[in-house]
Scaffold this active site. Structure first.
Site, short mmCIF file in Angstrom:
data_model
loop_
_atom_site.label_atom_id
_atom_site.label_comp_id
_atom_site.label_asym_id
_atom_site.label_seq_id
_atom_site.Cartn_x
_atom_site.Cartn_y
_atom_site.Cartn_z
N ALA A 267 1.48 -3.59 1.06
CA ALA A 267 1.25 -2.15 0.66
C ALA A 267 1.93 -2.07 -0.11
O ALA A 267 2.84 -1.50 -0.03
CB ALA A 267 0.79 -1.37 1.87
N HIS B 177 8.63 -2.12 -4.05
CA HIS B 177 8.69 -3.42 -3.75
C HIS B 177 9.06 -4.21 -5.40
O HIS B 177 9.30 -5.39 -4.98
CB HIS B 177 7.39 -3.79 -3.21
N VAL C 2 14.10 3.19 -4.64
CA VAL C 2 12.52 3.91 -5.65
C VAL C 2 12.50 4.70 -5.03
O VAL C 2 11.98 4.49 -3.86
CB VAL C 2 12.08 2.46 -6.04
P1 PAJ Z 1 9.18 -3.71 3.93
O1 PAJ Z 1 9.22 -2.37 4.31
O2 PAJ Z 1 7.83 -3.74 3.28
O3 PAJ Z 1 10.03 -4.31 2.73
C1 PAJ Z 1 9.85 -4.45 1.64
C2 PAJ Z 1 11.37 -5.09 0.90
O4 PAJ Z 1 10.92 -3.31 -0.02
C3 PAJ Z 1 12.91 -4.20 2.43
O5 PAJ Z 1 13.46 -4.93 1.48
C4 PAJ Z 1 12.98 -2.68 2.04
O6 PAJ Z 1 13.90 -1.87 2.32
C5 PAJ Z 1 12.59 -2.86 0.05
N1 PAJ Z 1 11.52 -1.55 0.11
C6 PAJ Z 1 10.99 -0.62 0.72
N2 PAJ Z 1 10.47 0.22 0.00
C7 PAJ Z 1 11.78 0.61 -1.33
C8 PAJ Z 1 11.54 1.63 -2.01
N3 PAJ Z 1 11.41 2.54 -1.75
N4 PAJ Z 1 12.89 1.10 -3.65
C9 PAJ Z 1 13.38 0.09 -2.68
N5 PAJ Z 1 13.61 -0.76 -2.04
C10 PAJ Z 1 12.29 -0.46 -1.19
O7 PAJ Z 1 11.33 -4.28 5.09
C11 PAJ Z 1 10.43 -4.93 5.53
O8 PAJ Z 1 9.21 -4.72 4.85
C12 PAJ Z 1 10.26 -5.82 6.65
O9 PAJ Z 1 11.11 -5.92 7.34
C13 PAJ Z 1 10.95 -7.41 6.64
C14 PAJ Z 1 11.91 -7.90 5.64
C15 PAJ Z 1 9.59 -8.12 5.21
C16 PAJ Z 1 11.41 -8.67 6.88
O10 PAJ Z 1 9.76 -8.49 8.59
#
Ligand code: PAJ
Length: 291
Positions: free
Chosen positions: A31, A36, A175
Site C-alpha cells: 500500500a 515509502h 514524509v
Molecule cells: P510499513 O508500514 O509498510 O512501512 C515501511 C517503511 O516505510 C517503514 O520503515 C516506515 O517507517 C516507512 N514509512 C511509512 N510511512 C512513512 C512516512 N510517512 N515517511 C517516511 N517513512 C515512512 O513498517 C512496516 O511497514 C513494517 O513494520 C516492516 C518494517 C516492513 C516489518 O513488517
C-alpha cells in the site's frame, strides 16, 4: 525491475547480483505512498541496486481486524516501484517467511516498554521476527526505515547491533501530506470527516515543540515539565471530537524511557498514538536535540 512471488524465485534473482554490489533494502507491507518511495529514493543514492519487500506480516498484528482491513495494492505498488527505480521486488508468501515454528527470542533491549509496546502486545516481537528473517534472506548492505515509526526504527537499530548483522540502518525523515498529516497506508481508511480532523495531530505536535523550546505554557508564566506537556498534548488533540489520544509520551530519544525533566536526556522525542475510530494513527516529533 524483477518481481518475485516466491522465495525460490527471489533467491535465483539475488544470485545474479554481482558480489561487490552494495544492496539497499526497503522492507514494507505494501500500500505504498510517497513515504515509502522516499526510502527507495534514498536507497538509490547510496546503493548499486535496490530491493523492496512487500509482505503484510501477520505476526506483528495484535488485532486480527487490523490485519483483515490492511490495504493490499500490489499492482499499483509495483508500478510505483518501477517508476522510482527499484531493481527487485520480493513478495513472499507467509509459508516462505514462516516455514515452521520460529522459536528464537530476540532481545528488544527494553525499548518496547513505552509507546506502542504495552499497547500492542507482541507487535515488536513480530517486527523483530520478520525483519531478521528478511535480513537473513536479502543480506543487504543498507536497510532503510522511516522516522514515522520512531520506536520501530530504534528497536531495529538495537537488535541489528545486538545480533551483529553487518548491515547499516539508515533512517529517513517522515514524509507528510501538505496539511501535515504523516503519510500512512492507513490514511486511506479514514472517511472524509476523519481525514479533515487528522492534521490536528501534527499541528498539536508542532505547537508542543514550540512550548518545549520556551518551556512555558501558552497564556501563563508556568514552567512546563515533560509530564505536563504530555497532558497538554493529550487534551489539545482530544479537543477535536473525532480524535482520541491513546498516549502522548515525552521520551529519551535513545532509551525511549519517559523523561521527568528536560535535563534528563540529550535528545527528547514526543510520541503519540491517536484513535480516529477505527483507524489508529501514530506520529512523533523531536522536542530537544543536543548536537
Ligand atoms: P510499513 O508500514 O509498510 O512501512 C515501511 C517503511 O516505510 C517503514 O520503515 C516506515 O517507517 C516507512 N514509512 C511509512 N510511512 C512513512 C512516512 N510517512 N515517511 C517516511 N517513512 C515512512 O513498517 C512496516 O511497514 C513494517 O513494520 C516492516 C518494517 C516492513 C516489518 O513488517
Amino acid at each position: 525491475m524483477t518481481i518475485c512471488y516466491s522465495l525460490a524465485d527471489f533467491q535465483q534473482a539475488l544470485s545474479l547480483i554481482p558480489n561487490n554490489y552494495k544492496i539497499g533494502f526497503v522492507p514494507t507491507m505494501g500500500a505504498l505512498h510517497k513515504g515509502h518511495i522516499s526510502l527507495v529514493e534514498k536507497a538509490l543514492t547510496i546503493s548499486d541496486t535496490v530491493i523492496v519487500s512487500i509482505f503484510v506480516n501477520p505476526t506483528q498484528f495484535n488485532n486480527p481486524g487490523d490485519l483483515a482491513v490492511y490495504p493490499r495494492t500490489v499492482e499499483e505498488d509495483c508500478k510505483k516501484l518501477r517508476e522510482a527505480g527499484a531493481s527487485l521486488v520480493f513478495i513472499p508468501s507467509v509459508k516462505d517467511i514462516y516455514p515452521g515454528d520460529d522459536t528464537r527470542s530476540i532481545s528488544l533491549g527494553g525499548l518496547d516498554l513505552t509507546g506502542e509496546g504495552p499497547r500492542r502486545p507482541g507487535h515488536f516481537k513480530g517486527v523483530a521476527q520478520v525483519v531478521t528473517l528478511l535480513f537473513d534472506i536479502v543480506k543487504p548492505t543498507y536497510a532503510l526505515f522511516g522516522e514515522k515509526d520512531f520506536q520501530q526504527l530504534s528497536i531495529i537499530r538495537f537488535f541489528t547491533g545486538e545480533l551483529n548483522y553487518p548491515i547499516e540502518i539508515i533512517s529517513c525523515p517522515t514524509v507528510r501530506e501538505s496539511d501535515g498529516l504523516a503519510m500512512s497506508s492507513r490514511n486511506v481508511l479514514l472517511n472524509a470527516k476523519q481525514r479533515e480532523a487528522a492534521p490536528h495531530i501534527y499541528k498539536t505536535l508542532k505547537k508542543a515543540q514550540e512550548i518545549a523550546s520556551a518551556q512555558i505554557l501558552p497564556g501563563s508564566k508556568e514552567v512546563i515539565t515533560p509530564v505536563m506537556l504530555s497532558r497538554w498534548v493529550e487534551e489539545e488533540i482530544n479537543s477535536h471530537p473525532l480524535l482520541k489520544t491513546e498516549y502522548a509520551e515525552v521520551v529519551n530519544s535513545l532509551t525511549l524511557q519517559l523523561v521527568q525533566n528536560w535535563e534528563d536526556a540529550r535528545d527528547i522525542q514526543l510520541c503519540v498514538a491517536v484513535n480516529v475510530d477505527p483507524v489508529r494513527l501514530i506520529d512523533n516529533i523531536k522536542l530537544k536535540q543536543t548536537l
